[in-house]
Design an enzyme around this catalytic site. Structure first.
Site, PDB file in Angstrom:
ATOM      1  N   LYS A  11      30.525  45.343  31.787  1.00  0.00           N
ATOM      2  CA  LYS A  11      30.915  44.008  32.505  1.00  0.00           C
ATOM      3  C   LYS A  11      30.140  42.970  31.701  1.00  0.00           C
ATOM      4  O   LYS A  11      29.045  43.168  31.092  1.00  0.00           O
ATOM      5  CB  LYS A  11      30.669  44.240  33.969  1.00  0.00           C
ATOM      6  CG  LYS A  11      29.089  44.550  34.236  1.00  0.00           C
ATOM      7  CD  LYS A  11      28.216  42.937  34.305  1.00  0.00           C
ATOM      8  CE  LYS A  11      26.857  43.210  34.571  1.00  0.00           C
ATOM      9  NZ  LYS A  11      26.023  42.347  33.754  1.00  0.00           N
ATOM     10  N   ASP A 141      24.584  46.387  40.300  1.00  0.00           N
ATOM     11  CA  ASP A 141      25.832  46.492  39.623  1.00  0.00           C
ATOM     12  C   ASP A 141      26.782  47.473  39.776  1.00  0.00           C
ATOM     13  O   ASP A 141      28.013  47.403  39.543  1.00  0.00           O
ATOM     14  CB  ASP A 141      25.529  46.310  38.247  1.00  0.00           C
ATOM     15  CG  ASP A 141      24.966  44.730  37.766  1.00  0.00           C
ATOM     16  OD1 ASP A 141      25.171  44.105  38.563  1.00  0.00           O
ATOM     17  OD2 ASP A 141      24.297  44.920  36.761  1.00  0.00           O
TER      18      ASP A 141
END
Ligand code: C5P
Length: 332
Positions: A11, A141
């Site tokens: 990401k 995350d």
């Protein structure tokens, strides 16, 4: 023995604002996260012995409980002791393509893949919210890595609101291979240097999708969301934002140099991802990304500097078929 192969994408942070302190010691965040095609492959296999084994082809990746993928197996074995007893231990093999300690959530996405893999292997049939709850126990995350795509993340980073996908954009990523920034250090340093500017907790909004928060000089996530909805690359590029740059750039001159080189490259925009040290440039096309890569590579002649070109993706963790898994294995 049954096994599964999973694709675990990295990401980047299009937006990262630190809103304030939380009672649990973490920071209250407002982020916009984006999955990219650059991904690890995670293979997961039931083994007869009651052990957890982690293998990885990258020398900097630990094989013990300091690896989040290992901790994901441990968590699942505690949550589902009957499955652990019935199916035996687990072997996790990680093919590392995502740079390590880079601000790209490499460890988090591996852990998310383990959760999905064990759900399949142990035939648990967990729902997405159940998997998300487990993911949040592992790291801030991990829930986003599980879901993937484009999303607003609030709270510690684990509360997600999906946004329309942005599949057509590309990024150039650059990182000094031997440089690592500790996420804990970055947040602690930010707290000690900028803690007095934190917003009061009662002002911290849970949703940044509709209303920009009421400190317009600092918060532009509302406009960014609008740019994403309109797929307006120039606007997204202009509004890239990351509070952690304020502590990482002054302390890591190499990251600052990269950031400046990308700033002058003609990209739609540039920003450090997460706590760094990876810097990315947002590009309209693959051709533009390749041009910018070459430009920055010749501006900073450093053998330690790694570059990657990757496309945005709307996928989180994906289970791949045996044929495809074979293809990816042979590609190496
Ligand atoms: O959740 P995760 O383990 O990925 O976080 C790594 C470190 O980053 C934490 O130990 C904490 O110091 C910092 N952090 C934070 N606030 C967040 C997320 C991470 O302070 N929302």
């Amino acid at each position: 023995m049954r096994s599964y192969s999973l694709i675990a994408p990295a990401k980047i942070n299009l937006y990262l604002e630190i809103l304030g302190d939380r009672a649990d010691g973490y920071h209250e965040l407002a982020m916009i996260l984006q999955s990219i095609e650059l991904a690890d492959q995670v293979n997961i296999r039931a083994i007869g012995t009651q052990t957890i084994q982690v293998h990885c082809d990258h020398p900097q990746v630990p094989r013990d409980e300091t690896n989040l993928a290992y901790r994901a197996v441990e968590l699942m074995s505690q949550e589902f002791p009957d499955c652990w007893a019935q199916f035996g231990g687990v072997e996790v093999t990680i093919q590392k393509n995502i740079p390590v300690a880079a601000g790209l959530a490499g460890g988090s996405t591996n852990a998310a893949a383990v959760l999905v893999g064990l759900d399949m292997l142990w035939q648990l049939g967990l729902t997405q919210p159940e998997l998300q709850e487990l993911a949040a126990k592992l790291g801030s995350d991990v829930p986003f890595c599980l879901a993937g795509g484009t999303a607003i993340a609030t709270g510690r980073g684990e509360e997600l609101d999906p946004l329309p996908s942005l599949d057509s954009f590309y990024v150039v990523l650059a990182k000094h291979q031997n440089l690592a920034v500790s996420t804990a250090w970055a947040y602690q340093t930010y707290r000690s240097e900028f803690g007095n500017s934190y917003r009061r907790s009662d002002l911290a909004s849970k949703s940044i999708a509709t209303e920009p928060l009421n400190t317009p000089t600092r918060v532009h996530s509302g406009s960014m969301v609008q740019g994403i909805i309109n797929k307006n690359g120039s606007k997204i590029g202009q509004l890239l934002y990351n509070d952690l740059e304020k502590v990482v750039l002054p302390n890591y001159p190499q990251v600052l140099q990269l950031r400046q080189a990308f700033e002058n490259s003609g990209a739609l925009g540039t920003m450090m991802s997460g706590s760094g040290p990876t810097v990315f440039a947002l590009c309209q096309s693959q051709e533009q990304a390749q041009e910018i890569l070459q430009q920055v590579q010749s501006a900073i002649r450093c053998p330690d500097l790694g570059f990657w070109v990757s496309k945005f993706t709307s996928h989180g963790i994906q289970i791949i078929s045996p044929q495809k898994s074979l293809f990816i294995g042979n590609r190496e």
